[in-house]
Design an enzyme around this catalytic site. Structure first.
Site, short mmCIF file in Angstrom:
data_model
loop_
_atom_site.label_atom_id
_atom_site.label_comp_id
_atom_site.label_asym_id
_atom_site.label_seq_id
_atom_site.Cartn_x
_atom_site.Cartn_y
_atom_site.Cartn_z
N ARG A 180 0.84 -1.21 0.00
CA ARG A 180 0.00 0.00 0.00
C ARG A 180 0.88 1.27 0.00
NH1 ARG A 180 -0.49 4.67 2.68
NH2 ARG A 180 -0.12 3.62 4.66
N ASP A 181 1.49 1.59 1.13
CA ASP A 181 2.32 2.80 1.22
C ASP A 181 3.48 2.72 0.23
OD1 ASP A 181 3.54 5.13 2.09
OD2 ASP A 181 3.70 4.54 4.18
N HIS B 94 6.44 4.56 12.57
CA HIS B 94 6.37 4.52 11.10
C HIS B 94 7.33 5.58 10.55
CE1 HIS B 94 3.79 4.00 7.32
NE2 HIS B 94 4.54 5.05 7.02
N HIS C 182 10.04 7.16 7.65
CA HIS C 182 10.56 7.23 6.27
C HIS C 182 12.03 7.62 6.35
CE1 HIS C 182 6.85 6.99 3.67
NE2 HIS C 182 6.36 6.93 4.90
N CYS D 280 4.43 9.39 -0.23
CA CYS D 280 3.03 9.77 -0.37
C CYS D 280 2.95 10.78 -1.50
CB CYS D 280 2.53 10.37 0.94
SG CYS D 280 0.88 11.03 0.79
N ASN E 71 9.85 4.34 2.76
CA ASN E 71 9.73 3.94 4.16
C ASN E 71 11.00 3.21 4.58
OD1 ASN E 71 6.58 3.98 5.06
ND2 ASN E 71 6.78 3.66 2.88
P1 HMG Z 1 -12.66 14.83 -2.42
O1 HMG Z 1 -12.29 15.08 -3.84
O2 HMG Z 1 -12.78 15.98 -1.49
O3 HMG Z 1 -13.92 13.89 -2.22
O4 HMG Z 1 -11.52 13.83 -1.86
P2 HMG Z 1 -15.31 13.76 -2.96
O5 HMG Z 1 -16.22 13.14 -1.96
O6 HMG Z 1 -15.67 15.05 -3.60
O7 HMG Z 1 -15.01 12.67 -4.08
C1 HMG Z 1 -14.33 12.93 -5.27
C2 HMG Z 1 -14.51 11.75 -6.20
O8 HMG Z 1 -13.86 10.61 -5.62
C3 HMG Z 1 -15.98 11.35 -6.38
O9 HMG Z 1 -16.08 10.77 -7.67
C4 HMG Z 1 -16.19 10.28 -5.33
O10 HMG Z 1 -17.21 9.39 -5.64
C5 HMG Z 1 -14.85 9.58 -5.38
P3 HMG Z 1 -16.96 11.54 -8.81
O11 HMG Z 1 -18.30 11.75 -8.23
O12 HMG Z 1 -16.19 12.83 -9.03
O13 HMG Z 1 -16.89 10.58 -9.95
N1 HMG Z 1 -14.53 8.95 -4.08
C6 HMG Z 1 -14.19 7.67 -3.95
N2 HMG Z 1 -14.03 6.67 -4.84
C7 HMG Z 1 -13.67 5.46 -4.37
N3 HMG Z 1 -13.43 5.21 -3.05
C8 HMG Z 1 -13.56 6.19 -2.15
C9 HMG Z 1 -13.94 7.48 -2.59
N4 HMG Z 1 -14.15 8.65 -1.95
C10 HMG Z 1 -14.52 9.54 -2.87
N5 HMG Z 1 -13.29 5.93 -0.86
C11 HMG Z 1 -10.87 12.04 -0.41
C12 HMG Z 1 -11.53 13.40 -0.51
C13 HMG Z 1 -10.65 11.75 1.06
C14 HMG Z 1 -11.74 10.98 -1.04
C15 HMG Z 1 -9.51 12.13 -1.18
O14 HMG Z 1 -8.82 13.23 -0.69
C16 HMG Z 1 -8.65 10.90 -1.02
O15 HMG Z 1 -8.98 9.83 -1.52
N6 HMG Z 1 -7.50 11.04 -0.32
C17 HMG Z 1 -6.59 9.94 -0.08
C18 HMG Z 1 -5.19 10.32 -0.49
C19 HMG Z 1 -4.25 9.18 -0.20
O16 HMG Z 1 -4.58 8.01 -0.35
N7 HMG Z 1 -3.00 9.50 0.25
C20 HMG Z 1 -2.02 8.50 0.57
C21 HMG Z 1 -2.31 7.77 1.83
S1 HMG Z 1 -1.83 8.67 3.33
C22 HMG Z 1 -0.22 8.25 3.57
O17 HMG Z 1 0.38 7.64 2.73
C23 HMG Z 1 0.45 8.54 4.87
C24 HMG Z 1 0.53 7.33 5.78
O18 HMG Z 1 1.07 6.21 5.09
C25 HMG Z 1 1.39 7.66 6.99
C26 HMG Z 1 2.84 7.92 6.64
O19 HMG Z 1 3.37 7.42 5.64
O20 HMG Z 1 3.48 8.63 7.45
C27 HMG Z 1 -0.85 6.93 6.26
MG MG Z 2 4.70 5.75 5.13
#
Ligand code: HMG
Ligand code: MG
Length: 334
Positions: free
Chosen positions: A35-36, A227, A229, A260, A269
């Site tokens: 995933r990450d 966690h 990096h 990310c 990581n």
């Molecule tokens: P938004 O654009 O504000 O949300 O995003 P929305 O509700 O307006 O949705 C936009 C579109 O996405 C819509 O589609 C929704 O249906 C669809 P449209 O109507 O335009 O066709 N949608 C989805 N589709 C599938 N599954 C869903 C979903 N939700 C909405 N769950 C949102 C807000 C939170 C969805 C967006 O910002 C997002 O997905 N963010 C995630 C980003 C991400 O994955 N980042 C990486 C992970 S975090 C990380 O890596 C750090 C961590 O590992 C810790 C570390 O490393 O230190 C955790």
């Molecule tokens: Mg990470």
């Protein structure tokens, strides 16, 4: 070995054993590579390759493998096949296959895929929250509470992440008190564990200790995970700082993959191979097969067409013959 070297070694061992009042089997490695690790890769990794990677990690003995995310595919294309991955990956007995969930829509998808554990991921800073989740920290916590409430009701385990726990690419240094407050909220929502993410790898042993001292005023060590990096090469020293606080769960990513898409400058990581070697060196056997991990790391690096980020994987070349040779080398036992 000279007498002086022997007594230094013995003093070091005692120091490590005193500060790590833990036994080998108590260090839990939570693998985030599928995933990450993969989410930031620009070349799309086909579903069957993702599944084969997960299988290889399970075969190496990893018991917790974060395997996909059900986020918006508009935001992270690489994870768009999460449903296919989770519906087709064979679930090995005793292995946990959590997925990352941003909202109720993602949670509904998880329910259709028989997911037993989810991870929710508020940010530790406003700037990162806006870039990663398109909302404020407070709004993010509200949305994640809805998800956690439903999961708790359904008997699905919930893990919490906090990203940018020491530094944010948009806001700069992050105050430990804010991280403690979010930790408290995640635990109150029913998270069994909170993983503290130095998402952009700017932390040092000093800043990590300051953050942990604050967080440990609201959480027990067994409720926390580390966690890191390795952007600035600090992941292992940060880990040692964290282990001194008796925290026993560590996140890592095979081959050091990761980053990310919404954290400018974040590199991989902490590599799982490097972590396992490091733990061997402390006399902490993880019950993992490092040779199989090295093979898994090479498998995915070869697919991606780039050298592994794991220093241990690179250094091993074809020199090692068996598992015991590696353990002996890492512990330098004579
Ligand atoms: P938004 O654009 O504000 O949300 O995003 P929305 O509700 O307006 O949705 C936009 C579109 O996405 C819509 O589609 C929704 O249906 C669809 P449209 O109507 O335009 O066709 N949608 C989805 N589709 C599938 N599954 C869903 C979903 N939700 C909405 N769950 C949102 C807000 C939170 C969805 C967006 O910002 C997002 O997905 N963010 C995630 C980003 C991400 O994955 N980042 C990486 C992970 S975090 C990380 O890596 C750090 C961590 O590992 C810790 C570390 O490393 O230190 C955790
Ligand atoms: Mg990470």
């Amino acid at each position: 070995m000279s007498l002086i070297t022997k007594s230094i070694n013995s003093a070091l061992k005692q120091l490590v054993h005193r500060s790590l009042s833990t036994s080998a089997s108590q260090i839990r490695i939570y693998e985030v590579g599928p995933r990450d690790g993969l989410q930031n890769e620009s070349k799309f990794v086909p579903t069957d390759i993702k599944i084969e990677l997960i299988n290889k990690l399970a075969a190496a003995g990893i018991k917790d493998i974060e395997s996909a995310s059900f986020v918006s595919p508009k935001w992270v294309k690489q994870m768009a096949d999460g449903v296919d991955v989770m519906k087709n990956v064979p679930r090995a007995p005793g292995v946990n296959y959590p997925v990352l969930i941003p909202n109720l829509k993602g949670y509904d998808t998880a329910k259709q895929c028989n997911i037993e554990e989810i991870a929710i991921f508020p940010a530790g800073s406003e700037g990162f929250s806006q870039k990663n989740l398109n909302c404020s920290v407070e709004e993010g916590l509200k949305r994640f509470k809805l998800v956690a409430d439903q999961a708790v009701k359904d008997g699905v385990r919930v893990r919490g992440y906090i990203s940018c726990v020491v530094g944010c690419p948009y806001d700069g240094p992050v105050h430990p008190k804010g991280i403690a407050k979010i930790t408290e909220e995640l635990l109150a929502m029913g998270c069994y564990e909170v993983s503290l993410g130095d998402t952009i790898g700017v932390g040092t042993a000093g800043s990590v200790r300051r953050m942990l001292r604050e967080v440990l005023t609201v959480a027990k060590p067994e409720q926390l995970a580390l966690h890191f990096h390795d952007t600035y090469g600090q992941a292992l020293s940060n880990l040692l700082a964290g282990l001194e606080f008796d925290i026993k769960t560590v996140d890592s990513s095979i081959s050091g993959l990761g980053g990310c898409p919404y954290a400018r400058g974040a590199s991989g990581n902490l590599a799982t191979e490097d972590l396992v070697y490091f733990l061997y060196g402390l006399g902490l056997n993880t019950n993992l097969d490092l040779i199989k991990l090295i093979e898994a790391g090479r498998y995915i690096s070869n697919f991606l067409g780039k050298p592994t980020e794991s220093r241990v994987n690179r250094a091993m070349g074809d020199k090692f013959k068996n598992h015991q040779d590696i353990v002996t080398m890492a512990s330098c036992e004579l």
